[in-house]
Design a protein around this motif. Structure first.
Motif, mmCIF file in Angstrom:
data_model
loop_
_atom_site.group_PDB
_atom_site.id
_atom_site.type_symbol
_atom_site.label_atom_id
_atom_site.label_comp_id
_atom_site.label_asym_id
_atom_site.label_seq_id
_atom_site.Cartn_x
_atom_site.Cartn_y
_atom_site.Cartn_z
ATOM 1 N N PRO A 51 -1.003 48.641 -27.896
ATOM 2 C CA PRO A 51 0.283 48.609 -28.590
ATOM 3 C C PRO A 51 0.175 49.166 -29.995
ATOM 4 C CG PRO A 51 -0.658 46.407 -28.484
ATOM 5 C CD PRO A 51 -1.562 47.294 -27.687
ATOM 6 N N SER A 52 1.148 49.962 -30.367
ATOM 7 C CA SER A 52 1.291 50.417 -31.743
ATOM 8 C C SER A 52 2.758 50.769 -31.884
ATOM 9 C CB SER A 52 0.405 51.626 -32.013
ATOM 10 O OG SER A 52 0.630 52.046 -33.340
ATOM 11 N N THR A 53 3.558 49.716 -31.982
ATOM 12 C CA THR A 53 5.000 49.907 -31.946
ATOM 13 C C THR A 53 5.466 50.819 -33.068
ATOM 14 O OG1 THR A 53 5.114 47.658 -31.096
ATOM 15 C CG2 THR A 53 7.185 48.695 -31.647
ATOM 16 N N ARG A 54 4.827 50.717 -34.242
ATOM 17 C CA ARG A 54 5.222 51.546 -35.367
ATOM 18 C C ARG A 54 5.110 53.030 -35.007
ATOM 19 N NH1 ARG A 54 4.859 50.822 -40.786
ATOM 20 N NH2 ARG A 54 3.717 48.890 -40.558
ATOM 21 N N SER A 58 8.156 55.691 -34.263
ATOM 22 C CA SER A 58 8.293 56.893 -35.085
ATOM 23 C C SER A 58 8.466 58.126 -34.196
ATOM 24 C CB SER A 58 7.065 57.049 -35.988
ATOM 25 O OG SER A 58 7.151 58.226 -36.741
ATOM 26 N N ARG A 229 -5.860 50.132 -46.737
ATOM 27 C CA ARG A 229 -5.944 48.701 -46.501
ATOM 28 C C ARG A 229 -7.347 48.185 -46.800
ATOM 29 N NH1 ARG A 229 -3.872 48.984 -41.947
ATOM 30 N NH2 ARG A 229 -5.701 48.724 -40.655
ATOM 31 N N LEU A 267 0.160 52.219 -44.633
ATOM 32 C CA LEU A 267 0.778 51.018 -44.071
ATOM 33 C C LEU A 267 0.148 50.690 -42.709
ATOM 34 C CD1 LEU A 267 4.563 51.509 -44.923
ATOM 35 C CD2 LEU A 267 2.794 50.367 -46.291
ATOM 36 N N PRO A 268 0.078 49.450 -42.255
ATOM 37 C CA PRO A 268 0.533 48.285 -43.006
ATOM 38 C C PRO A 268 -0.348 47.970 -44.205
ATOM 39 C CG PRO A 268 -0.672 47.610 -41.050
ATOM 40 C CD PRO A 268 -0.531 49.097 -40.971
ATOM 41 N N ARG A 269 0.296 47.410 -45.237
ATOM 42 C CA ARG A 269 -0.491 46.945 -46.387
ATOM 43 C C ARG A 269 -0.729 45.457 -46.213
ATOM 44 N NH1 ARG A 269 4.101 46.723 -51.218
ATOM 45 N NH2 ARG A 269 5.805 46.134 -49.808
ATOM 46 N N LEU A 270 -1.795 45.002 -46.802
ATOM 47 C CA LEU A 270 -1.996 43.553 -46.892
ATOM 48 C C LEU A 270 -1.649 43.158 -48.327
ATOM 49 C CD1 LEU A 270 -5.113 43.045 -44.609
ATOM 50 C CD2 LEU A 270 -2.699 42.684 -44.126
ATOM 51 N N ASP A 278 7.514 48.045 -55.140
ATOM 52 C CA ASP A 278 8.348 48.805 -54.189
ATOM 53 C C ASP A 278 9.524 49.495 -54.874
ATOM 54 O OD1 ASP A 278 6.604 47.577 -52.474
ATOM 55 O OD2 ASP A 278 8.113 46.417 -51.373
ATOM 56 N N PHE A 286 7.172 54.026 -48.375
ATOM 57 C CA PHE A 286 8.218 53.943 -47.349
ATOM 58 C C PHE A 286 8.827 55.331 -47.083
ATOM 59 C CE2 PHE A 286 8.228 49.412 -48.808
ATOM 60 C CZ PHE A 286 7.741 48.891 -47.617
ATOM 61 N N ARG A 287 8.854 56.190 -48.124
ATOM 62 C CA ARG A 287 9.277 57.578 -47.874
ATOM 63 C C ARG A 287 8.294 58.284 -46.931
ATOM 64 N NH1 ARG A 287 10.278 57.148 -53.509
ATOM 65 N NH2 ARG A 287 8.612 58.545 -54.137
ATOM 66 N N THR A 289 6.935 57.014 -44.312
ATOM 67 C CA THR A 289 7.298 56.730 -42.914
ATOM 68 C C THR A 289 8.493 57.581 -42.495
ATOM 69 O OG1 THR A 289 8.794 54.885 -43.443
ATOM 70 C CG2 THR A 289 6.467 54.351 -43.103
ATOM 71 N N LYS A 290 9.377 57.863 -43.451
ATOM 72 C CA LYS A 290 10.525 58.738 -43.168
ATOM 73 C C LYS A 290 10.025 60.162 -42.899
ATOM 74 C CE LYS A 290 15.203 58.288 -44.791
ATOM 75 N NZ LYS A 290 15.953 57.461 -45.759
ATOM 76 N N PHE C 79 3.089 44.144 -32.276
ATOM 77 C CA PHE C 79 3.234 45.265 -33.211
ATOM 78 C C PHE C 79 1.922 45.317 -33.959
ATOM 79 C CE2 PHE C 79 7.000 47.383 -35.181
ATOM 80 C CZ PHE C 79 6.397 48.027 -36.248
ATOM 81 N N GLU C 86 0.989 42.226 -41.605
ATOM 82 C CA GLU C 86 2.087 42.842 -42.363
ATOM 83 C C GLU C 86 3.247 41.858 -42.488
ATOM 84 O OE1 GLU C 86 4.495 46.119 -40.559
ATOM 85 O OE2 GLU C 86 3.850 47.199 -42.341
ATOM 86 N N TYR C 98 13.505 54.432 -39.070
ATOM 87 C CA TYR C 98 13.489 55.046 -37.741
ATOM 88 C C TYR C 98 14.830 54.890 -37.031
ATOM 89 C CZ TYR C 98 8.362 54.729 -38.338
ATOM 90 O OH TYR C 98 7.079 54.823 -38.793
#
Lengths: 305, 305, 305
Positions: A51-54, A58, A229, A267-270, A278, A286-287, A289-290, C79, C86, C98
């Motif tokens: 799994p790697s939903t992120r 995307s 990370r 990401l993910p960050r801890l 932010d 976050f940009r 990921t866009k 995830f 996260e 997304y």
């Protein structure tokens, strides 16, 4: 640019990277227009063995933004035929008869390469195995520098964290090495520094770099701070000395950065970056990921056309 | 042809099979055109009580190729209402209010029949229970013979492997029995031969068949070799004698087959067929999966129209 | 009506409810037309931290019926970034890049509120935690009364079952309290009656209610019987006395109900209602699930426009 498969970041030459980024730049207008008719009958299969939903979301967002269609599994290891002992090659041949492009996340290093070797349907690597390739992450990182700093030639980049185990920073260092007058600052405790193979590659290509452990000294000098990370439990106790402890970004640390520098993170960050940061316009994570959606749209276009 | 539900292969008469195959033949041109507008507002729900990503993807590809839409679960047993003790009938009534057709994979023999008995939304059986029905597999197998050999009347088919437990070969033998002058060669060690009920059915319909254990003797005679998975661990040790050991197909064995015969397999394969055979034009097993999408498109059209 | 997020049923005023129901009424014609072009480029992400395929399918059906697109996970707890530690806030910010709307099912009370607090992408609450909010269920319940009885003002509603633990009946009682001349009959054994906080709220708003344990006495009086799931194992033995045992609906009990009254249930049901009742036109529980799609379409329109 017509690509057969997307397997590893090493397959991209400098002209290909330029063309890819220019294509990704155009994708923004397709998103606004709401997709094109060109892909409305194309099917992307997300075939994820772990799994790697992120990452999956995307890619799926990218395909939907193009106007295409998706079908999806995040538990391909339970694919009944896989549990029966079917070879990856057979699975790929079958799914290749159902879809026009396969986004493959495999649990073994080299799995994606094996799949691509026999597939007539384009394969895109969405990560294979711990320590394997994850080329679209490196491409979106580089694309973010290109978009935010406006140029990659001459950029000064600090790569920070546990560089010994970081797949992401290795691929990014590799790609940065293709550009002119780039300066790379590897910031890590000595026991967690970048491996020699990447340093050798940079030496061969005459890329300037330095090994550092003092984070604060580097911050004022660079255009890009690329944090990774820090999983303390994975780090030998001896390495968690004072400099390493200080690789955490809060408001005070941000004051050391240039006003037009950017802060990136895969990401993910801890706890590497305080959430208070932010809101700082230099916080680009976050940009990133866009930008990932735009790059993946461009890659899909490159293999589907 | 308007069908209410697709429950079992026995529901198809010879005229219905002919009409279905003719419809499936037309589906190829819809795939090329990229779907039709007729189904763009139809929703197919994949409701799978046990994972079978291959079958699910085949149906979802079929619906997307038609131009329709999908929603999907491969863990319906965790459907929270099912774990609360909800009846299958209630679940079907609810999902039937969300979708225009339900593709149902159930974990109990007869589950699909129970669902269809109360559903006003069409149900398509995607397999129910070990040893239950999986009609679309049998239909795509038969459609493959029709497409590759151009006729089913008069065809000579060898069904090979563990015929005792094979759901696929039982259904295929049943459907073949509807055609004229078909010859069926059941090739298995005596302890793993086809059960009497199917033989009785063939006797009643005057279908020619023979029981064999010598694979090589049959190969030169037939138009179709239909291999099935041989899971040695499931076979009584006494049965794994020399003839059985020889039901493995390599280049040498292929030389015994006629030049215009075809080799089929429901997949997944284990070691029954050497991958070296994949390049032989007589190897039809990956084309079978492609035909599966066409048959499922035709079935979806039949229940949605 | 433009809404930012859908978090809890308390956010809806009476004028908003009226507008929502009027919008949901119009959705039926969009379903028949097969969606609108307005949403064909919008993406809904189903982000479920615990499986609830029924709720997920209802939302996904709503988005597809509107003409929009979906991407989906029912195991967001796996995830990979969540398992890395996260924060929910970071996950939401990423998925918000997304998708155009996020339908969130979270496993902790207040999770959806936290997500909405930082999200620029609309969030819709699909349930958060045991005992938390599930506002779309309460809204579809109320919409069903509006559609079936034609008015909510003056309606007489019996809420039956384990009222102590029932999230659904609490929210419904709350919303009913906004209307004129409503009469609420709380029917439960004394130890499982509605909590004081809701009774206080009804007192403050001058809503008529009564606490009852005799089911049969109430049945002839009301317009709506709202049954809830009775999980006997969760009920203190002392409460399972004779009256409670009689909260099961069969044909005999139905004879006590008015001819134009309706029987509702949030589903899944266990044994509270005999399946023989399903054919009775007063059995409204499957129509409730259909209304759920219309309400969710209206909510999606409200946050997307």
């Amino acid at each position: 640019m017509k690509l057969q498969h997307i397997i590893e970041s090493q397959q991209f030459t400098l002209p290909m990277l330029n063309e890819l980024f220019s294509l990704a730049d155009q994708m923004g207008s397709i998103v606004i227009r709401g997709g094109t008719l060109d892909y409305q009958h194309k099917i992307m299969a997300s075939l994820f063995y772990e799994p790697s939903t992120r990452t999956r979301f995307s890619f799926e967002s990218a395909m939907l933004r193009l106007g295409g269609k998706i079908m999806s599994t995040e538990r391909a290891q339970d694919f009944s035929s896989v549990s029966y002992g079917e070879s990856l090659e057979d699975t790929i041949r079958v799914v290749g008869n159902y879809a026009d492009v396969i986004v493959l996340r495999h649990n073994q290093i080299g799995g994606v390469k094996r799949a691509a070797a026999i597939s007539t349907t384009p394969i895109i690597n969405a990560g294979d195995g711990k320590g394997g390739q994850h080329p679209t992450q490196a491409l979106l990182d580089l694309f973010t520098i290109y978009k935010e700093i406006k140029t990659i030639d001459g950029v000064k980049v600090a790569l920070v964290g546990n560089l010994l185990d970081g797949r992401t920073v290795r691929s990014l260092a590799y790609l940065l090495g293709k550009y002119e007058r780039v300066k790379i600052y590897f910031v890590a405790p000595p026991t967690l520094q970048m491996k020699q193979d990447i340093l050798d590659y940079l030496n061969r290509h005459n890329v300037w770099y330095t090994l550092e452990s003092d984070f604060n000294k580097i911050l004022p000098e660079v255009d890009v701070v690329y944090m990774t990370r820090i999983e303390e439990e994975k780090i030998p106790a001896a390495s968690i000395e004072r400099p390493f402890k200080r690789y955490f970004i809060d408001e005070e640390v941000m004051r050391l950065m240039q006003s037009n520098a950017i802060l990136m993170h895969p990401l993910p960050r801890l706890n590497e970056i305080s959430p208070i940061i932010d809101a700082d316009p230099r916080a680009a994570y976050f940009r990133q990921t866009k930008n990932g959606v735009l790059i993946r749209m461009a890659l899909l276009v490159s293999v589907l056309d």
